[in-house]
Motif scaffolding. Structure first.
Motif, mmCIF file in Angstrom:
data_model
loop_
_atom_site.group_PDB
_atom_site.id
_atom_site.type_symbol
_atom_site.label_atom_id
_atom_site.label_comp_id
_atom_site.label_asym_id
_atom_site.label_seq_id
_atom_site.Cartn_x
_atom_site.Cartn_y
_atom_site.Cartn_z
ATOM 1 N N LEU A 1 0.820 -1.210 0.000
ATOM 2 C CA LEU A 1 0.000 0.000 0.000
ATOM 3 C C LEU A 1 0.857 1.265 0.000
ATOM 4 O O LEU A 1 0.520 2.235 -0.679
ATOM 5 N N PHE A 2 1.954 1.276 0.741
ATOM 6 C CA PHE A 2 2.861 2.434 0.723
ATOM 7 C C PHE A 2 3.344 2.695 -0.700
ATOM 8 O O PHE A 2 3.279 3.813 -1.203
ATOM 9 N N TYR A 3 3.832 1.651 -1.331
ATOM 10 C CA TYR A 3 4.409 1.780 -2.669
ATOM 11 C C TYR A 3 3.369 2.232 -3.686
ATOM 12 O O TYR A 3 3.599 3.161 -4.454
ATOM 13 N N VAL B 1 -0.851 -11.218 -1.244
ATOM 14 C CA VAL B 1 -1.178 -9.950 -0.582
ATOM 15 C C VAL B 1 -2.048 -9.089 -1.489
ATOM 16 O O VAL B 1 -3.089 -8.570 -1.070
ATOM 17 N N VAL B 2 -1.647 -8.941 -2.733
ATOM 18 C CA VAL B 2 -2.391 -8.111 -3.683
ATOM 19 C C VAL B 2 -3.779 -8.693 -3.932
ATOM 20 O O VAL B 2 -4.765 -7.950 -4.004
ATOM 21 N N HIS B 3 -3.867 -10.003 -4.016
ATOM 22 C CA HIS B 3 -5.177 -10.643 -4.203
ATOM 23 C C HIS B 3 -6.107 -10.302 -3.023
ATOM 24 O O HIS B 3 -7.259 -9.914 -3.225
ATOM 25 N N LEU C 1 -7.300 -2.276 -3.339
ATOM 26 C CA LEU C 1 -6.596 -2.135 -4.607
ATOM 27 C C LEU C 1 -7.516 -2.445 -5.775
ATOM 28 O O LEU C 1 -8.434 -3.257 -5.647
ATOM 29 N N LYS C 2 -7.215 -1.841 -6.894
ATOM 30 C CA LYS C 2 -7.856 -2.157 -8.169
ATOM 31 C C LYS C 2 -6.769 -2.795 -9.025
ATOM 32 O O LYS C 2 -5.669 -2.263 -9.131
ATOM 33 N N ARG D 1 -3.346 -0.309 -8.609
ATOM 34 C CA ARG D 1 -3.358 1.036 -8.024
ATOM 35 C C ARG D 1 -4.363 1.039 -6.886
ATOM 36 O O ARG D 1 -5.158 0.110 -6.748
ATOM 37 N N LEU D 2 -4.329 2.072 -6.084
ATOM 38 C CA LEU D 2 -5.292 2.183 -4.989
ATOM 39 C C LEU D 2 -6.701 2.267 -5.547
ATOM 40 O O LEU D 2 -6.925 2.888 -6.584
ATOM 41 N N ASN D 3 -7.623 1.667 -4.834
ATOM 42 C CA ASN D 3 -9.024 1.712 -5.232
ATOM 43 C C ASN D 3 -9.794 2.774 -4.452
ATOM 44 O O ASN D 3 -10.952 3.024 -4.746
#
Length: 142
Positions: free
Chosen positions: A14-16, A44-46, A54-55, A65-67
């Motif tokens: 999320l930071f990145y 993690v991304v899933h 995330l989207k 990218r952030l959702n």
């Protein structure tokens, strides 16, 4: 209390992504940046995608990218979601001669609540409110 590696990686992703949200970030790019296994990050991304943080975009030019805005991502809520509602110790079902009179489980539950309450005072945007950290997180890709 020690956070799991999954939660650690969740926060790092999320930071990145938040700092590089003007474009799509890739798993390989994040893995290279943090020197973390792509397979760990995939899980993690899933989970972050399923939870709405995330989207994800598939394909050759895909990425993540952030959702939602970083100021709407609560750190306490995120940690509870990734760690689960597990008590620090669970005396249920144990054969301990102190169970009926011991206050340790209740004391640790209060401490755990205070820990989460403190984290809940902060958003992802608050965690990124450091120009040096922002500069370090800005990707050199592209």
């Amino acid at each position: 209390m020690q956070l799991s590696r999954f939660t650690d990686y969740t926060l790092r992703v999320l930071f990145y992504v938040a700092i590089n949200n003007d474009r799509l970030a890739t798993l390989n790019e994040i893995a290279d940046f943090y020197q973390i296994s792509v397979e760990h990050l995939r899980k993690v991304v899933h989970a972050l995608s399923k939870s709405g943080y995330l989207k994800t975009y598939r394909g050759k030019h895909g990425g993540i990218r952030l959702n939602r805005p970083a100021d709407q991502i609560n750190i306490g809520e995120l940690v509870v979601q990734t760690e689960g509602p597990q008590p620090l110790i669970d005396c249920a079902g144990l054969e301990c001669c102190l169970t009926s009179m011991c206050n340790l489980q209740n004391t640790l539950a209060q401490a755990q609540k205070a820990f989460i309450d403190t984290l809940s005072q902060y958003s992802l945007a608050d965690m990124l409110n450091n120009p040096r950290m922002q500069q370090r997180l800005i990707s050199k890709v592209g």
